[in-house]
Write a protein that holds these residues in place. Structure first.
Motif, PDB file in Angstrom:
ATOM      1  N   LEU A 625       0.827  -1.089  -0.074  1.00 44.64           N
ATOM      2  CA  LEU A 625       0.096  -0.003  -0.040  1.00 44.64           C
ATOM      3  C   LEU A 625       0.806   1.194  -0.176  1.00 44.64           C
ATOM      4  N   ARG A 626       2.085   1.289   0.552  1.00 44.13           N
ATOM      5  CA  ARG A 626       2.883   2.479   0.758  1.00 44.13           C
ATOM      6  C   ARG A 626       3.325   2.918  -0.840  1.00 44.13           C
ATOM      7  N   SER A 627       3.305   2.169  -1.731  1.00 42.51           N
ATOM      8  CA  SER A 627       3.856   2.578  -3.018  1.00 42.51           C
ATOM      9  C   SER A 627       2.780   3.336  -3.567  1.00 42.51           C
ATOM     10  N   PRO A 628       1.663   2.890  -3.782  1.00 44.79           N
ATOM     11  CA  PRO A 628       0.268   3.616  -4.398  1.00 44.79           C
ATOM     12  C   PRO A 628       0.136   4.794  -3.668  1.00 44.79           C
ATOM     13  N   LEU A 629       0.081   4.583  -2.434  1.00 46.40           N
ATOM     14  CA  LEU A 629      -0.361   5.872  -1.258  1.00 46.40           C
ATOM     15  C   LEU A 629       0.607   6.793  -1.471  1.00 46.40           C
ATOM     16  N   THR A 630       1.913   6.396  -1.658  1.00 42.32           N
ATOM     17  CA  THR A 630       2.881   7.554  -1.623  1.00 42.32           C
ATOM     18  C   THR A 630       2.551   8.419  -3.118  1.00 42.32           C
ATOM     19  N   SER A 631       2.311   7.486  -4.323  1.00 41.06           N
ATOM     20  CA  SER A 631       1.998   8.137  -5.429  1.00 41.06           C
ATOM     21  C   SER A 631       0.617   9.247  -5.475  1.00 41.06           C
ATOM     22  N   VAL A 632      -0.316   8.611  -4.702  1.00 45.56           N
ATOM     23  CA  VAL A 632      -1.531   9.377  -4.609  1.00 45.56           C
ATOM     24  C   VAL A 632      -1.092  10.484  -3.810  1.00 45.56           C
ATOM     25  N   VAL A 633      -0.300  10.695  -2.502  1.00 44.42           N
ATOM     26  CA  VAL A 633      -0.034  11.691  -1.974  1.00 44.42           C
ATOM     27  C   VAL A 633       0.715  12.777  -2.848  1.00 44.42           C
ATOM     28  N   GLY A 642      -0.719  23.482  -7.985  1.00 48.68           N
ATOM     29  CA  GLY A 642      -1.004  24.032  -9.278  1.00 48.68           C
ATOM     30  C   GLY A 642      -0.231  23.497 -10.589  1.00 48.68           C
ATOM     31  N   VAL A 643       0.282  22.282 -10.336  1.00 50.21           N
ATOM     32  CA  VAL A 643       1.217  21.665 -11.399  1.00 50.21           C
ATOM     33  C   VAL A 643       0.519  21.582 -12.722  1.00 50.21           C
ATOM     34  N   ALA A 644      -0.716  20.991 -12.562  1.00 50.37           N
ATOM     35  CA  ALA A 644      -1.963  20.774 -13.584  1.00 50.37           C
ATOM     36  C   ALA A 644      -2.545  22.008 -14.246  1.00 50.37           C
ATOM     37  N   GLY A 645      -2.155  23.205 -13.393  1.00 51.43           N
ATOM     38  CA  GLY A 645      -3.155  24.137 -13.841  1.00 51.43           C
ATOM     39  C   GLY A 645      -3.799  24.794 -12.532  1.00 51.43           C
ATOM     40  N   GLU A 646      -4.081  26.074 -12.931  1.00 52.92           N
ATOM     41  CA  GLU A 646      -4.920  26.643 -11.769  1.00 52.92           C
ATOM     42  C   GLU A 646      -6.167  25.994 -11.460  1.00 52.92           C
ATOM     43  N   LEU A 647      -6.129  25.537 -10.206  1.00 51.66           N
ATOM     44  CA  LEU A 647      -7.723  24.908  -9.783  1.00 51.66           C
ATOM     45  C   LEU A 647      -8.888  25.822  -9.236  1.00 51.66           C
ATOM     46  N   THR A 648      -9.942  25.392  -9.388  1.00 51.75           N
ATOM     47  CA  THR A 648     -11.003  26.287  -8.975  1.00 51.75           C
ATOM     48  C   THR A 648     -11.121  25.995  -7.319  1.00 51.75           C
ATOM     49  N   PRO A 649     -11.685  26.686  -6.552  1.00 54.80           N
ATOM     50  CA  PRO A 649     -11.839  26.488  -5.084  1.00 54.80           C
ATOM     51  C   PRO A 649     -12.101  25.281  -4.755  1.00 54.80           C
ATOM     52  N   LYS A 650     -13.192  24.802  -5.549  1.00 54.57           N
ATOM     53  CA  LYS A 650     -13.919  23.531  -5.274  1.00 54.57           C
ATOM     54  C   LYS A 650     -12.943  22.358  -5.333  1.00 54.57           C
ATOM     55  N   GLN A 651     -12.268  22.532  -6.424  1.00 53.02           N
ATOM     56  CA  GLN A 651     -11.195  21.562  -6.964  1.00 53.02           C
ATOM     57  C   GLN A 651      -9.955  21.396  -6.008  1.00 53.02           C
ATOM     58  N   LEU A 652      -9.590  22.576  -5.386  1.00 56.03           N
ATOM     59  CA  LEU A 652      -8.446  22.962  -4.684  1.00 56.03           C
ATOM     60  C   LEU A 652      -8.889  22.305  -3.234  1.00 56.03           C
ATOM     61  N   ALA A 653     -10.027  22.436  -3.031  1.00 57.91           N
ATOM     62  CA  ALA A 653     -10.712  21.664  -1.661  1.00 57.91           C
ATOM     63  C   ALA A 653     -10.472  20.155  -1.841  1.00 57.91           C
ATOM     64  N   TYR A 654     -11.053  19.812  -2.877  1.00 55.21           N
ATOM     65  CA  TYR A 654     -10.878  18.103  -3.194  1.00 55.21           C
ATOM     66  C   TYR A 654      -9.661  17.808  -3.054  1.00 55.21           C
ATOM     67  N   ALA A 655      -8.811  18.477  -3.558  1.00 56.96           N
ATOM     68  CA  ALA A 655      -7.304  18.072  -3.718  1.00 56.96           C
ATOM     69  C   ALA A 655      -6.510  18.140  -2.417  1.00 56.96           C
ATOM     70  N   GLN A 656      -6.927  19.107  -1.621  1.00 56.80           N
ATOM     71  CA  GLN A 656      -6.440  19.247  -0.044  1.00 56.80           C
ATOM     72  C   GLN A 656      -6.943  17.935   0.570  1.00 56.80           C
ATOM     73  N   ASP A 657      -8.347  17.825   0.575  1.00 59.58           N
ATOM     74  CA  ASP A 657      -8.845  16.723   1.335  1.00 59.58           C
ATOM     75  C   ASP A 657      -8.384  15.510   1.063  1.00 59.58           C
ATOM     76  N   LEU A 658      -8.031  15.123  -0.483  1.00 54.76           N
ATOM     77  CA  LEU A 658      -7.205  13.706  -0.735  1.00 54.76           C
ATOM     78  C   LEU A 658      -6.045  13.763  -0.191  1.00 54.76           C
ATOM     79  N   SER A 659      -5.252  14.982  -0.194  1.00 51.46           N
ATOM     80  CA  SER A 659      -4.014  14.928   0.110  1.00 51.46           C
ATOM     81  C   SER A 659      -4.080  14.389   1.866  1.00 51.46           C
TER      82      SER A 659
END
Length: 831
Positions: A625-633, A642-659
């Protein structure tokens, strides 16, 4: 030589008259010779003329008548003169002879008179004379030998040892030898074996050695007795002074003036002087002036003094008992050091008081009566046993009165004739033997009464309440019977072997387990004979039991071993040493137990294998699990950055929750790996000094998001001046983090989690307290859902913290907080 000189003197005195008669006889013989000369012839020559006388018949005719008549006339004249002289001498000699004869007669008469007086004197004064004629002469006896020895043979008198003491007999032998050999006189006084006082005197008399033995009478006897008393008094005085000199206590004698006349060595030592002479010359007193003045005043009134004073003996202050008497000829006294005696008396009094206190605490009732049959002592148990009035007992009642009181209160055995029973009990005062009685009281109590005579007179009564003992004896018999029945009903075989190796006791199971007939164990068989009758044991199986039973070693221990019989049964044999070198042998058939144990062992091994498989699986899954989790993190962080471009506030929130979720899952995976490593022993602890404040701050840094999401506050309380703790820095932070995370997981929103760190003896204490009663942990941080059925002790965080604490050598406990909630207490040692 002495005897010869005495004989010569006696001969000179006794033969004076004999010499005189010898001269007279010689003169008579001469005159007779001249008168016999009838033919006379004389021839005379002179210078002037020649005269010649011739008798008739000569043939000379020339002379004339005148010439022949003249010589004849002259001759006749001479003869006449000679005859006249002879006559005168004869008359004179006859007169002298008659005088001498008369004198001899008087001497003989005087001698006879003296002899008669001497004989009368000898018979009157009980005197015995023994005479010897020279050193080798035979003894001649005159008198009664019975005055010294009961015999008719006088020669037994010379055996001095028969009638004289040994010393005086040897002395008399020596004196008598000198008397007979040298003529030395002696005189001595002696006392015969019969008690008579004797005067023994020896001296030479008329060339003979004479010993006179006389029994003293009258004044001589009185003088002899006085001399004997004088010698006895002198000997007693010398003996008394020797004894007084040997006494280790000071002793002194005084003269009429009251001055010291004699002291012993102990007196000189007490006053620190070299000897008694120095004491007498200086007149050093052993007591001070005030004490001597008090002694003199008491002596004036009573004639003697006896009291205790304080004196300095050899530089030490001692308490002495002084006795001093006085009289017309002086006085004396002695000082007895009673310091140790006084200390002993005080110690004895304290010991007696302790004995009295001890007797008063004894459960045995004690009553002591003196020789007047009066009660002198009783203890508290006596009052409690018989319920008597203490004031009555303190009045020292008589023994009979106490018995009457006991009878009135029903505290004595019922007797058909009380007077006779009482008299027989009081008769013990005249007995010297201790007696024992059993009293059965009307209230059902049983007493054991011991009556013992006292050395100073009187009796001591000891009363023991035997009621409980009888009850216990009955209970013991019942218990023994119950135990016997239990022993007989046991399924475990029990056998007791004596020191001689013979069976003393066994139950039926013992014979049954060994496949023996019950009759084979009757009659005390030997252990070897029992082993010879057992057929279902392998060779040598019984030998170990025989060696243990017959062992002669002083130190014997319990032993236990298993035996497998030929029919496949497993027997557990246990041996235990008993008193008197007996041995207890128990045997149990554990075949079913061994089989069940084998099954459980196999099952346990299977469980261990499953646990190892589970741990390996967890490690494998966590690693995978550590290898895919590391990739996900990484992707979540890249998207949020913002590597993939500027995110909307909602997308940014989703990305932060995912992190955050990926971080939580990654942390959870790390914790699972750590717990698996701890269980498998793959985690090592490297201790180093850890600053508590810094380590706790770093541990709480990772809880900020959880605390904010759960709306829970954290309170820290660190004791001032805490020293660094020896621990693994990384693992210590994990301990603090997991403890706080576990408390946060079980806390409710709005509550406070408290962490207190303080110094304790031998280490530090961490206390984590939460006030909530939440039943489980959140599945995902920030969610309110809980996992029911998971308790605090079973949570992952607590399990990991507990494993790390145990690795540090500490301990962890969870208990209810008195103010509400729960409290987790961790103790970590200093090293």
């Amino acid at each position: 030589m002495g005897f010869e000189a005495s004989d010569r003197k006696t001969e000179r005195r006794g033969s004076a008259w004999t010499r005189r008669w010898a001269r007279l006889a010689a003169g008579l013989r001469s005159s007779t010779f001249l008168s016999a000369l009838v033919p006379l012839q004389a021839l005379a020559q002179d210078n002037a003329e020649t005269f010649q006388l011739r008798l008739p018949g000569m043939g000379q005719q020339a002379y004339g008548l005148m010439h022949s008549a003249l010589p004849f006339g002259i001759a006749l004249l001479v003869v006449t003169i000679y005859a006249t002289a002879i006559s005168i001498l004869h008359v004179r000699a006859r007169r002298l002879w008659n005088e001498h004869f008369e004198e001899q007669n008087r001497t003989i008469r005087d001698s006879h008179a003296r002899m008669e007086r001497s004989a009368l004197f000898l018979t009157t004064d009980k005197r015995l004379l023994v005479a010897w004629n020279g050193p080798k002469g035979e003894a001649e006896f005159e008198g009664d030998p019975g005055i010294v020895v009961e015999t008719t043979n006088p020669h037994r008198v010379l055996a001095f040892a028969e009638w004289l003491p040994d010393a005086e007999a040897r002395q008399l032998d020596s004196h008598l030898l000198q008397l007979r050999s040298e003529g030395a006189s002696f005189s001595m006084n002696a006392r015969s074996s019969r008690g008579d006082f004797l005067e023994i005197e020896g001296r030479p008399i008329a060339g003979r050695a004479v010993m006179a033995i006389k029994v003293a009478t009258g004044e001589r006897l009185a003088v002899a007795r006085m001399m004997d008393e004088k010698f006895a008094l002198e000997a007693a005085q010398a003996q008394l002074r020797t004894v007084l000199e040997a006494i280790p206590q000071p002793v002194w004698l005084r003269d009429r003036a009251g001055k010291l006349g004699w002291v012993n060595t102990a007196y000189a030592q007490a006053v620190d002087l070299p000897g008694p002479d120095a004491v007498l010359s200086r007149q050093t007193e052993i007591l001070d002036s005030d004490d001597r003045a008090a002694i003199r005043q008491t002596q004036v009134r009573q004639g003697r003094y006896h009291g205790s004073v304080t004196a300095i003996f050899a530089g030490q202050r001692r308490k002495v008992d002084v006795v001093e008497v006085t009289g017309p000829e002086g006085g004396g006294g002695f000082a007895l050091d009673i310091s140790e005696l006084e200390a002993t008396r005080l110690a004895l009094e304290r010991q007696m008081e302790a004995h009295v206190r001890t007797l008063d605490e004894l459960p045995t009732a004690v009553a002591i009566f003196n020789q007047q049959q009066v009660l002198t002592y009783f203890n508290r148990a006596f009052v409690d046993l018989f319920a008597l009035d203490r004031s009555f007992l303190q009045g020292q009642p008589a023994n009979g009165a106490v018995l009457d009181q006991l009878r009135a209160r029903g505290r004595l055995p019922e007797a058909s004739d009380f007077r006779e029973w009482k008299a027989s009990l009081l008769a013990q005062y005249a007995s010297a033997e201790t007696t024992e009685h059993g009293w059965r009281l009307p209230n059902g109590r049983s007493l054991r009464v011991v009556i013992s005579p006292n050395p100073q007179g009187g009796l001591t009564y000891l009363f023991e309440d035997e009621t409980e003992r009888f009850t216990l004896a009955t209970s013991y018999e019942e218990l023994k019977n119950t135990q016997w029945e239990t022993l007989m009903a046991l399924s475990e075989g029990v056998g007791v072997f004596g020191s001689d190796g013979c069976l003393q006791l066994s139950n039926p199971a013992f014979a049954q387990i060994w496949s023996l007939e019950p009759e084979a164990l009757q009659g005390r068989p030997h252990v070897e004979s029992i082993g010879a009758t057992i057929t279902k044991l392998p060779p040598g199986g019984w030998r170990r039991i025989s060696e243990i039973v017959c062992s002669l070693m002083e130190a014997r221990d319990d032993e236990q071993f298993n035996l497998v019989t030929l029919d496949g049964r497993t027997l557990t044999v246990a041996t235990a040493p008993l008193p008197d070198r007996a041995t207890l042998v128990t045997v149990t058939d554990v075949t079913d137990t061994v089989q069940a144990e084998n099954r459980l062992r196999d099952h346990n091994e299977a469980l261990r294998q499953a646990a190892r498989l589970r741990t390996d699986f967890i490690k494998s899954v966590s690693f995978e699990l550590r290898s895919p989790l590391t990739s996900v993190v990484g992707l979540a962080q890249a998207l949020a950055g913002g590597v993939a471009g500027e995110l909307t506030p909602k997308q940014l929130a989703y990305a932060q929750d995912l992190s955050r979720a990926a971080d939580a899952v990654l942390a959870l995976t790390s914790d699972i790996l750590d717990l698996a490593g701890v269980e498998s022993g793959g985690v090592e602890i490297v201790k180093a000094p850890v600053d508590l404040g810094t380590a706790i701050a770093e541990a709480t840094e990772g809880l900020k998001d959880r605390l904010g999401d759960a709306k829970i506050r954290l309170s820290l309380n660190l004791q001032a001046g805490l020293p660094p703790v020896m621990a693994d820095p990384k693992r210590f932070r994990h301990i603090v983090f997991n403890l706080l995370a576990n408390a946060v997981a079980f806390a409710q929103p709005g509550e406070t989690v408290r962490l207190a760190v303080r110094k304790a003896e031998g280490g530090i204490v961490l206390e984590v307290t939460d006030s909530g009663n939440h039943p489980g942990v959140s599945a995902v941080p920030g969610q309110s859902a809980v996992l029911p059925g998971i308790e605090r002790e079973q949570g992952l965080r607590f399990s990991l913290a507990k494993a790390l604490v145990l690795l540090h050598g500490g301990r962890i406990d969870i208990h209810d907080n008195p103010s509400g909630g729960h409290q987790t207490v961790v103790f970590l040692p200093e090293a």
